[in-house]
Write a protein that holds these residues in place. Structure first.
Motif, short mmCIF file in Angstrom:
data_model
loop_
_atom_site.label_atom_id
_atom_site.label_comp_id
_atom_site.label_asym_id
_atom_site.label_seq_id
_atom_site.Cartn_x
_atom_site.Cartn_y
_atom_site.Cartn_z
N MET A 1 -13.40 17.89 -4.51
CA MET A 1 -12.35 17.82 -4.78
C MET A 1 -11.70 16.17 -4.12
SD MET A 1 -9.56 19.31 -6.84
CE MET A 1 -8.63 19.08 -6.40
N VAL A 2 -12.86 15.50 -2.71
CA VAL A 2 -12.28 15.05 -1.95
C VAL A 2 -12.73 13.65 -2.43
CG1 VAL A 2 -13.22 13.79 0.20
CG2 VAL A 2 -12.74 16.52 0.18
N GLY A 3 -13.53 13.45 -3.53
CA GLY A 3 -14.41 12.99 -4.40
C GLY A 3 -13.41 11.88 -5.03
N ILE A 4 -12.49 12.59 -5.81
CA ILE A 4 -11.56 12.32 -6.64
C ILE A 4 -10.39 11.36 -5.92
CG2 ILE A 4 -9.46 12.61 -8.26
CD1 ILE A 4 -10.95 15.68 -8.77
N PHE A 5 -10.13 11.82 -4.87
CA PHE A 5 -9.50 10.94 -3.74
C PHE A 5 -9.05 9.86 -3.18
CE2 PHE A 5 -7.27 15.47 -3.58
CZ PHE A 5 -6.15 14.94 -5.11
N ALA A 6 -10.75 10.13 -2.56
CA ALA A 6 -11.68 8.63 -2.08
C ALA A 6 -11.90 7.58 -3.31
CB ALA A 6 -13.14 9.05 -1.56
N ALA A 7 -11.74 7.60 -4.49
CA ALA A 7 -11.94 6.49 -5.50
C ALA A 7 -10.55 6.18 -5.49
CB ALA A 7 -11.90 6.99 -6.64
N VAL A 8 -9.38 6.55 -5.15
CA VAL A 8 -8.21 5.94 -5.36
C VAL A 8 -8.36 4.52 -3.92
CG1 VAL A 8 -5.54 6.38 -5.04
CG2 VAL A 8 -7.09 7.68 -6.19
N LYS A 9 -7.64 3.41 -4.19
CA LYS A 9 -7.51 2.60 -3.82
C LYS A 9 -5.72 2.00 -3.65
CE LYS A 9 -8.34 -2.45 -2.90
NZ LYS A 9 -8.91 -3.40 -3.53
N LYS A 10 -5.42 2.42 -1.98
CA LYS A 10 -4.24 2.11 -2.05
C LYS A 10 -3.63 0.29 -2.70
CE LYS A 10 -0.86 3.28 1.36
NZ LYS A 10 -0.35 3.54 2.73
N ILE A 11 -3.08 0.14 -2.77
CA ILE A 11 -2.60 -1.53 -3.10
C ILE A 11 -1.26 -1.14 -2.18
CG2 ILE A 11 -1.47 -3.01 -4.48
CD1 ILE A 11 -3.09 -0.90 -6.71
N SER A 12 -1.14 -2.33 -1.38
CA SER A 12 0.29 -3.24 -0.33
C SER A 12 1.11 -4.18 -1.31
CB SER A 12 -0.56 -2.71 0.20
OG SER A 12 -1.11 -2.06 0.98
N LYS A 13 1.58 -4.76 -1.13
CA LYS A 13 2.27 -4.93 -1.48
C LYS A 13 2.93 -6.36 -0.36
CE LYS A 13 6.54 -3.12 -3.96
NZ LYS A 13 7.74 -3.01 -4.05
N LYS A 14 2.68 -7.31 -0.90
CA LYS A 14 2.85 -8.34 -0.25
C LYS A 14 4.15 -9.09 0.52
CE LYS A 14 -2.03 -10.67 -1.34
NZ LYS A 14 -2.43 -11.61 -2.29
N VAL A 15 3.94 -10.00 1.90
CA VAL A 15 5.55 -10.00 2.27
C VAL A 15 5.45 -11.22 2.78
CG1 VAL A 15 7.03 -9.28 3.90
CG2 VAL A 15 5.79 -7.62 3.12
N ILE A 16 6.46 -11.73 2.59
CA ILE A 16 6.60 -13.74 2.54
C ILE A 16 7.53 -13.55 3.80
CG2 ILE A 16 7.70 -14.11 0.62
CD1 ILE A 16 6.22 -16.68 0.85
N ASN A 17 7.45 -14.66 4.81
CA ASN A 17 8.32 -15.51 5.85
C ASN A 17 9.05 -16.40 4.90
OD1 ASN A 17 9.03 -17.06 8.02
ND2 ASN A 17 8.59 -16.14 8.96
N THR A 18 10.06 -16.66 4.56
CA THR A 18 10.62 -17.04 3.29
C THR A 18 11.05 -18.75 4.39
OG1 THR A 18 12.92 -16.51 4.36
CG2 THR A 18 12.02 -15.77 1.81
N GLN A 19 10.82 -18.01 6.02
CA GLN A 19 11.20 -19.42 6.88
C GLN A 19 10.07 -20.32 6.83
OE1 GLN A 19 12.52 -18.91 10.82
NE2 GLN A 19 13.57 -21.11 10.75
N THR A 20 8.29 -20.08 6.66
CA THR A 20 6.96 -20.39 7.77
C THR A 20 6.16 -20.65 6.17
OG1 THR A 20 6.15 -18.26 7.97
CG2 THR A 20 7.52 -20.05 9.87
N LEU A 21 6.58 -20.00 4.88
CA LEU A 21 6.28 -19.44 4.11
C LEU A 21 4.56 -18.68 4.01
CD1 LEU A 21 6.76 -23.04 2.01
CD2 LEU A 21 7.94 -20.57 1.95
N GLN A 22 4.23 -18.27 4.90
CA GLN A 22 3.35 -17.51 5.48
C GLN A 22 3.33 -16.14 4.93
OE1 GLN A 22 3.00 -16.41 10.03
NE2 GLN A 22 0.92 -15.49 9.28
N VAL A 23 2.04 -16.03 4.43
CA VAL A 23 2.79 -15.05 3.15
C VAL A 23 1.66 -13.69 3.82
CG1 VAL A 23 1.85 -13.68 0.91
CG2 VAL A 23 2.66 -15.95 1.53
N PHE A 24 2.01 -12.69 3.98
CA PHE A 24 1.03 -10.79 4.93
C PHE A 24 0.75 -10.57 3.57
CE2 PHE A 24 3.99 -12.62 7.87
CZ PHE A 24 3.36 -13.29 9.23
N ASN A 25 -0.43 -9.63 4.08
CA ASN A 25 -0.68 -8.44 2.82
C ASN A 25 0.00 -7.58 3.21
OD1 ASN A 25 -2.90 -10.88 1.52
ND2 ASN A 25 -4.29 -10.31 3.35
#
Length: 64
Positions: A1-25
């Protein structure tokens, strides 16, 4: 069962600083940059708390 869950990649939403336009992963990276927890920043971005930051979720329509 561990192998099934190990293949799932967590996807993060990106975040932007609207003042500096720096994008964080991820919310975690953006939160670290201003010294708050990722759950608190996430709550601000989702409207649970007043957002006193310049951050918002980054929605890039072009390819990254």
């Amino acid at each position: 069962m561990v192998g099934i869950f190990a293949a799932v990649k967590k996807i993060s939403k990106k975040v932007i600083n609207t003042q500096t336009l720096q994008v964080f992963n991820s919310v975690n990276d953006a939160a670290k940059s201003i010294g708050v927890t990722k759950s608190y920043l996430s709550g601000m971005l989702l409207g649970r708390y007043k957002n006193w930051t310049n951050f918002k979720y980054y929605e890039n329509t072009a390819t990254d």
